[in-house]
Design an enzyme around this catalytic site. Sequence first.
Site, PDB file in Angstrom:
ATOM      1  CB  SER A  96       3.484   3.840  -7.064  1.00  0.00           C
ATOM      2  OG  SER A  96       3.783   3.207  -5.843  1.00  0.00           O
ATOM      3  CB  CYS A 141     -17.511  -3.481  12.342  1.00  0.00           C
ATOM      4  SG  CYS A 141     -15.743  -3.728  12.635  1.00  0.00           S
ATOM      5  CE  LYS A 192      10.318  -0.070  -4.779  1.00  0.00           C
ATOM      6  NZ  LYS A 192       9.897  -1.067  -5.787  1.00  0.00           N
ATOM      7  CB  VAL A 252     -10.489 -15.225 -20.132  1.00  0.00           C
ATOM      8  CG1 VAL A 252     -10.026 -15.456 -21.569  1.00  0.00           C
ATOM      9  CG2 VAL A 252     -11.166 -13.864 -19.999  1.00  0.00           C
ATOM     10  CG  HIS A 280       7.172   2.409  -4.110  1.00  0.00           C
ATOM     11  ND1 HIS A 280       7.915   2.104  -2.988  1.00  0.00           N
ATOM     12  CD2 HIS A 280       6.368   1.331  -4.336  1.00  0.00           C
ATOM     13  CE1 HIS A 280       7.587   0.883  -2.566  1.00  0.00           C
ATOM     14  NE2 HIS A 280       6.649   0.406  -3.362  1.00  0.00           N
ATOM     15  CB  ALA A 317      -0.967   0.000   1.191  1.00  0.00           C
ATOM     16  CB  ILE A 318       4.399   1.821  -0.566  1.00  0.00           C
ATOM     17  CG1 ILE A 318       4.560   1.006   0.721  1.00  0.00           C
ATOM     18  CG2 ILE A 318       5.373   2.989  -0.588  1.00  0.00           C
ATOM     19  CD1 ILE A 318       4.216   1.740   1.972  1.00  0.00           C
TER      20      ILE A 318
END
Length: 487
Positions: free
Chosen positions: A341, A399, A249, A172, A49, A46-47
Amino acid sequence: MYDVVIIGAGISGCAAARELSRFDLKICVVEKAEDVCCGTSKANSAIVHAGFDAKPGTLKAKLNVEGSKMMKWLSQELDFSYINNGALVVCPEGGDRQGLEDLLERGKANGVEELRIIERDELRQMEPNIADGAEAALYAPTSGIVCPFGMTIGFAENAAMNGAEFRMNTKVENIRRTENGYLVETSRGDLETRAVVNAAGVYADAIHNMISDKPLHITARKGEYYLLDKSAGKHVEHTVFALPTAMGKGVLVTPTVHGNLLVGPNAEDIQDKEGVNTTRAGLNEIAERSADTVKNVPLREVITSFAGLRAHADEDDFIIRELEKAPGFIDVAGIESPGLSAGPAIGCMVAELVCEILKPEEKYDFNPERIGILNPEEMTEEERNGLIRIDPAYGNIICRCESISEGEILDAIHRPLGARSLDAVKRRTRAGMGRCQAGFCSPKVMEILARELSDMSMYDVTKAGGESRLIVGDNKGDFKAGLQGGI
């Protein structure tokens, strides 16, 4: 007859669909899973970059920097969570200082702005929990964090609002050339189209090889993660990396846009393209390697672990191009990190390629804006009370861990491309993402899904589509009687 069939509803496919929906085109997105954002786009770091890692001159480098620059205004236009928190690449004492300098020069060559190397004292001021052995770091202020679910769903919903059709649970099975384009044979019938966009993630090679005599090979590269409770979310403010290796990374430690702490990933090439299991060895490796950059990571606060797969192409770069001997067939393959990104820029590039082939007219009524699900927790008390007076469902908390109301869940179900499973609700609202990991709220969410969807009973509700039903057995009558009796 469609103008474009896009295979895959991850970030690349959904971004391409949104950009193409600006034009007078009949678009269909087919996805083998039950929802958008179910593959690589679902399970990643979830970066956003900054763009200093990719080799200059590659598509990875170009599209990473372009996509990163688009992220802030796109998050506002499509209403998804994004925070520009900056990143640090840490060099330990006696480590590869030249490697840090090389990253700096590479980033400058790629067009990354504001990069600089900081020394030990400034590094400790910025991150008190940095590892004691840290000597210096590359500081990238333009790096950020994002909600990958919200981003992908934002692209998909906006595309649907502008006329794109989505077909879920549609695999597919074959593609054949025709006089007018292509016949896409799926598990739910055949689709004729003038152009095909292959954005099938780790299966992009299988789709490519249906039509090309030049084989493509994609390796599934697994990465495992720890997700920590919000009580650990402030352990670091920036995204903290180790110096990268040939496999990626490395293990990072980062806050998330929702206030948790994320640690990982490792990297392992595997044969199974559905192999998203975690392993004790992998998680131990993450725990050990995270200590190289950040000290005292509170791993006792782990609430879940997960794994995702990156689509690594043998070319070691993004593959975005029309096939030589298959006009109108466009590969969008090898979209590994920094694919999230680069996602917005990938969508633009694909749209440009398709438009060069089909030459469509722009729509006069394209709507670029999408409004996400209301979150009462982000409102003032007065605004929240006013909302609840208008719709009491926003006052019924389903929740408790994440304070998600019935109103938010109803919105998730009834908006474009609405949720039809527990995980689909979770991706849209965070119901079930908290400390108890859906232990308490699942039955309530199941009841709401069964009540709101005419073709679904409690017996039919799944965790994530397919055969992942939560209630098993043969006697539905006894189950319904049990519910009515309060069992």
